[in-house]
Design an enzyme around this catalytic site. Structure first.
Site, PDB file in Angstrom:
ATOM      1  N   GLY A   1       0.822  -1.206   0.000  1.00 47.80           N
ATOM      2  CA  GLY A   1       0.000   0.000   0.000  1.00 47.80           C
ATOM      3  C   GLY A   1       0.850   1.247   0.000  1.00 47.80           C
ATOM      4  O   GLY A   1       1.330   1.662  -1.052  1.00 47.80           O
TER       5      GLY A   1
ATOM      6  N   SER B   1       6.381  -4.474  -2.360  1.00 43.66           N
ATOM      7  CA  SER B   1       6.112  -3.058  -2.581  1.00 43.66           C
ATOM      8  C   SER B   1       6.345  -2.271  -1.283  1.00 43.66           C
ATOM      9  O   SER B   1       7.434  -2.332  -0.711  1.00 43.66           O
ATOM     10  CB  SER B   1       4.684  -2.892  -3.114  1.00 43.66           C
ATOM     11  N   TRP B   2       5.329  -1.540  -0.778  1.00 46.69           N
ATOM     12  CA  TRP B   2       5.493  -0.816   0.479  1.00 46.69           C
ATOM     13  C   TRP B   2       5.909  -1.754   1.617  1.00 46.69           C
ATOM     14  O   TRP B   2       6.678  -1.364   2.514  1.00 46.69           O
ATOM     15  CB  TRP B   2       4.196  -0.092   0.850  1.00 46.69           C
TER      16      TRP B   2
ATOM     17  N   HIS C   1       4.719  -4.901 -11.915  1.00 47.59           N
ATOM     18  CA  HIS C   1       4.525  -4.780 -10.469  1.00 47.59           C
ATOM     19  C   HIS C   1       3.571  -5.828  -9.907  1.00 47.59           C
ATOM     20  O   HIS C   1       3.715  -6.244  -8.758  1.00 47.59           O
ATOM     21  CB  HIS C   1       3.986  -3.378 -10.150  1.00 47.59           C
TER      22      HIS C   1
ATOM     23  N   ASP D   1       8.366  -3.458 -14.254  1.00 46.39           N
ATOM     24  CA  ASP D   1       7.688  -2.705 -13.198  1.00 46.39           C
ATOM     25  C   ASP D   1       7.943  -1.213 -13.388  1.00 46.39           C
ATOM     26  O   ASP D   1       9.070  -0.741 -13.240  1.00 46.39           O
ATOM     27  CB  ASP D   1       8.214  -3.162 -11.840  1.00 46.39           C
TER      28      ASP D   1
END
Length: 302
Positions: free
Chosen positions: A20, A92-93, A277, A249
């Site tokens: 996120g 990701s985050w 991604h 990505d």
């Protein structure tokens, strides 16, 4: 904070950390792990999913939702479970949060699997919400048009959207959340082998929570010093890791994973040529292989 545990309570514990920031935990990620070998723990980070209060509620205090708060939550969860060392998994985050946690608590981490790495550096945030316009000019212009002209002139778009998400008018907040999600979807729209349109497909409540949290964290660059996670990579010495990244990505360029692998000698970098991604069959196979490495290591323990 909402959390849940599945699998073998006496097995090796893996903590699933969601991305996120603000998307909430996955309902299916646990299926990638052998429930006979692992105790699989997942949680909703502050303000999203089933954790309360929810950031979609404008009265929710965002000052109590920072990287420091999330790191404290993770450590409290470890202690609550009585786990000494665990495997950390996320993308990701989640990579930012996992690395920040592992560098602070290396004695409690015995392995890391990262996918589509983001370190939440200013250069990365600037690329995602400004630099990427050179490849997606139409979508970026629509994203920019969602911000009043006066706000565009005085601040960057991330901060502008953060302010819009604090607007007293619910219609302004909802429109801003939708505009932000449209841009996020545009950055993955070319990924024919992945999952397109996932941000805009969420409920309005999920969008509000996601965008409010995301803009809050990104406007502050996760309260981390520039390149902090690279400079402190030496604290990961002895922790085995696998870094998996899609070469296609756009939102998290592969140079970030490459730089991390250079700073963390105990990690293996696996580049997936056909993935962006959101993944591809080849990336899914690489993830399964990475998990199998840790699964087999546990089975071979005396």
């Amino acid at each position: 904070m909402f959390w849940e545990a599945r699998g073998n309570p006496l097995g090796r514990t893996v903590l699933l950390v969601h991305g996120g920031p603000g998307t909430g935990r996955s309902d299916t990620a646990h299926k990638a792990f052998d429930h006979n070998v692992f105790q699989i723990v997942s949680f909703d980070q502050r303000g999203c999913g089933q954790s309360v209060p929810n950031a979609a509620d404008p009265s929710t205090d965002m000052t109590a939702n920072t990287t420091e708060h999330l790191l404290t939550d993770m450590e409290k969860l470890r202690r609550r479970l009585g786990v000494d060392r665990w495997l950390l998994y996320g993308g990701s985050w989640a990579a930012t949060l996992i690395l920040a946690y592992a560098q602070r608590n290396p004695e409690h981490v015995d392995g890391i699997i990262l996918i589509s790495v983001s370190l939440t550096r200013p250069t990365e945030i600037d690329w995602l919400y400004r630099g990427l316009r050179i490849l997606l000019p139409e979508a970026w212009e629509q994203f920019r048009a969602g911000v009043p002209v006066t706000m565009r002139e005085e601040t960057n778009l991330v901060e502008a959207y953060r302010r819009l998400m604090e607007h007293p008018d619910p219609q302004v907040r909802e429109q801003a959340a939708c505009n932000w999600c449209d841009w996020e979807d545009a950055t993955i729209a070319h990924e024919r082998l992945g999952r397109q349109g996932q941000f805009s497909a969420n409920t309005i409540e999920a969008k509000l929570a996601f965008v409010r949290i995301c803009t809050h964290f990104y406007a502050h660059y996760a309260w981390l010093d520039d390149d902090q996670l690279l400079h402190n990579a030496h604290r990961l010495a002895g922790i085995p890791g696998v870094i998996i990244h899609g070469r296609l990505d756009l939102s998290c360029p592969s140079i970030t994973s490459w730089e991390l692998a250079r700073a963390w000698p105990d990690a293996e970098l696996v580049m997936i040529d056909d993935s962006g991604h959101t993944g591809s069959p080849a990336m899914a196979a690489a993830v399964r292989h990475a998990i199998a490495r840790f699964t087999d290591r546990d089975r071979n323990r005396p």
